[in-house]
Enzyme design. Structure first.
Site, PDB file in Angstrom:
ATOM      1  CE  LYS A  79      -0.776   0.540   4.928  1.00 53.08           C
ATOM      2  NZ  LYS A  79      -2.003   0.809   5.919  1.00 53.08           N
ATOM      3  CG  ASP A  80       4.168   2.055   2.446  1.00 52.71           C
ATOM      4  OD1 ASP A  80       3.009   2.237   2.880  1.00 52.71           O
ATOM      5  OD2 ASP A  80       5.071   1.222   3.254  1.00 52.71           O
ATOM      6  NE  ARG A 127      -7.424   2.924   5.070  1.00 54.10           N
ATOM      7  CZ  ARG A 127      -7.506   2.070   6.009  1.00 54.10           C
ATOM      8  NH1 ARG A 127      -8.721   1.725   6.396  1.00 54.10           N
ATOM      9  NH2 ARG A 127      -6.733   1.810   6.717  1.00 54.10           N
ATOM     10  NE  ARG A 128      -5.722   2.084   9.753  1.00 53.57           N
ATOM     11  CZ  ARG A 128      -4.585   1.892   9.664  1.00 53.57           C
ATOM     12  NH1 ARG A 128      -3.743   2.984  10.121  1.00 53.57           N
ATOM     13  NH2 ARG A 128      -3.961   1.029   9.196  1.00 53.57           N
ATOM     14  NE  ARG A 145       4.737   9.119  10.581  1.00 51.39           N
ATOM     15  CZ  ARG A 145       5.877   9.407   9.952  1.00 51.39           C
ATOM     16  NH1 ARG A 145       6.067  10.584   9.339  1.00 51.39           N
ATOM     17  NH2 ARG A 145       6.891   8.605   9.635  1.00 51.39           N
ATOM     18  N   GLY A 146       5.016   7.199  14.224  1.00 52.46           N
ATOM     19  CA  GLY A 146       5.760   6.398  15.009  1.00 52.46           C
ATOM     20  C   GLY A 146       5.621   4.924  14.652  1.00 52.46           C
ATOM     21  CG  ASN A 147       8.411   2.374  16.370  1.00 49.50           C
ATOM     22  OD1 ASN A 147       7.583   2.255  17.390  1.00 49.50           O
ATOM     23  ND2 ASN A 147       9.449   2.299  16.763  1.00 49.50           N
ATOM     24  CB  VAL A 148       4.061  -1.388  15.730  1.00 51.80           C
ATOM     25  CG1 VAL A 148       3.149  -2.424  16.549  1.00 51.80           C
ATOM     26  CG2 VAL A 148       3.635  -1.583  14.137  1.00 51.80           C
ATOM     27  NE  ARG A 151       1.939   4.641  14.231  1.00 53.21           N
ATOM     28  CZ  ARG A 151       1.288   4.583  12.973  1.00 53.21           C
ATOM     29  NH1 ARG A 151       0.259   4.380  12.573  1.00 53.21           N
ATOM     30  NH2 ARG A 151       1.845   5.303  11.753  1.00 53.21           N
ATOM     31  CB  CYS A 240      -1.516  13.080  -0.747  1.00 51.26           C
ATOM     32  SG  CYS A 240      -0.270  12.635  -2.114  1.00 51.26           S
TER      33      CYS A 240
END
Length: 322
Positions: A79-80, A127-128, A145-148, A151, A240
């Site tokens: 999706k990127d 989208r979310r 933002r940020g990694n999993v 978050r 975008c």
């Protein structure tokens, strides 16, 4: 001895996990050894909201490394990828797709229906955000933002400041974090991003031996589903800032296997929400996506997409799976 193949990857934990799975699968299928080569992208260096970063921000550095021949192939969160094809490059494989649905991680083990009005939900995808607003449950939705892990810490950590976050279930699963999910969101409530949960294994067109080798990883049903979803996206030519969602499923129909594609265009505030579906055969995956996009445009999707700020064909960017 044959030198190991060089697999380019972003350096995040999720990207490394995804690439590690692909490397192991390729070695198991073909016997070729693979080494991971970390490539830092512009998206990794930025702290700006994902939807403001521009097209291909998590992809371009990997593609530059392919062109420079410092890596042999790359793994992307599909999706990127911008919808426009990259000259000289080829998606040699789409491995079996992980569950493409979104997942909620909430305090107290709560589901979406159990969160009260005013609950603060964090997510990185417009989208979310749009679909959470469209539910009409009076949530306060904030971009993050940020990694999993960073978050998740905002909900589960000692300094938590959110009631919940929404992430891709696929990313949590690949990082062995699925146990923190409090609800996997039904696509009727939260339709995924086109190609969410899928990986794209990309190499140079002028390396036919590697193209053939990587084909061992291709999963035809996953490729067909992603083809339909991304054809819808490309036909909409969304910019975008436009929340577009699509989800294709393959199932046995009356006359063989069929694709069932759902697509949606939602205004950022959730006040306008167009949703349609279409079926067809896997061989016609791209045409199904194009036709569904045309139907959405006929119903006024272009006014939601804001074509006055339209960025042109193939420019949609949804941001990292993380």
């Amino acid at each position: 001895m044959t030198a190991p193949l060089r697999l380019g990857t972003r350096g995040s934990a999720l990207a490394m996990a995804q690439s590690g799975h692909v490397a192991a699968a390729l070695t198991e299928a073909t016997g070729r050894k693979v080494e991971l080569v970390e490539v830092i992208t512009a998206g990794d260096r930025s702290v700006a909201p994902v939807h403001r970063l521009g097209v291909g921000v998590f992809v371009s550095a990997l593609r530059d490394a392919l062109a420079a021949r410092t890596i042999d192939f790359a793994v992307h969160s599909y999706k990127d990828l911008p919808t426009a094809a990259a000259p000289g490059l080829h998606i040699a494989a789409v491995p079996a797709r992980q569950d493409p649905r979104d997942a909620l991680v909430a305090t107290g083990g709560r589901t979406l229906a159990e969160l009260p009005p005013g609950a603060v939900i964090g997510t990185g995808a417009l989208r979310r955000i749009a679909q959470l607003h469209a539910l009409g449950l009076q949530f306060e939705v904030t971009p993050i933002r940020g990694n999993v892990d960073s978050r998740l810490a905002r909900v589960l950590g000692p300094d938590a400041d959110l009631d919940a976050v929404v992430l891709a279930r696929a990313g949590l699963t690949r990082l062995d974090r699925a146990g923190v999910i409090t609800e996997t969101l039904d696509p009727m409530l939260m339709l995924p991003a086109p190609a969410q949960g899928a990986l794209a294994v990309e190499c140079r067109v002028d390396d036919p031996d590697l193209v053939e080798l990587l084909a061992a990883l291709d999963h035809a049903p996953s490729r067909a589903a992603v083809t339909a979803e991304r054809a819808l996206l490309a036909t909409l030519e969304a910019g975008c800032s436009a929340p577009v969602a699509a989800y294709a499923e393959l199932a046995e129909g009356d006359v063989g296997e069929e694709i069932y594609l759902r697509g949606a265009v939602i205004s950022p505030d959730g006040s306008r929400d167009l949703r349609l579906s279409r079926t067809g055969t896997p061989a016609d995956a791209a045409e199904i996506g194009k036709a569904l996009a045309a139907e959405l445009l006929d119903l006024g999707a272009d006014s939601i997409l804001g074509l006055d700020g339209h960025a042109g064909p193939g420019t949609q960017q949804f941001g990292s799976t993380e």
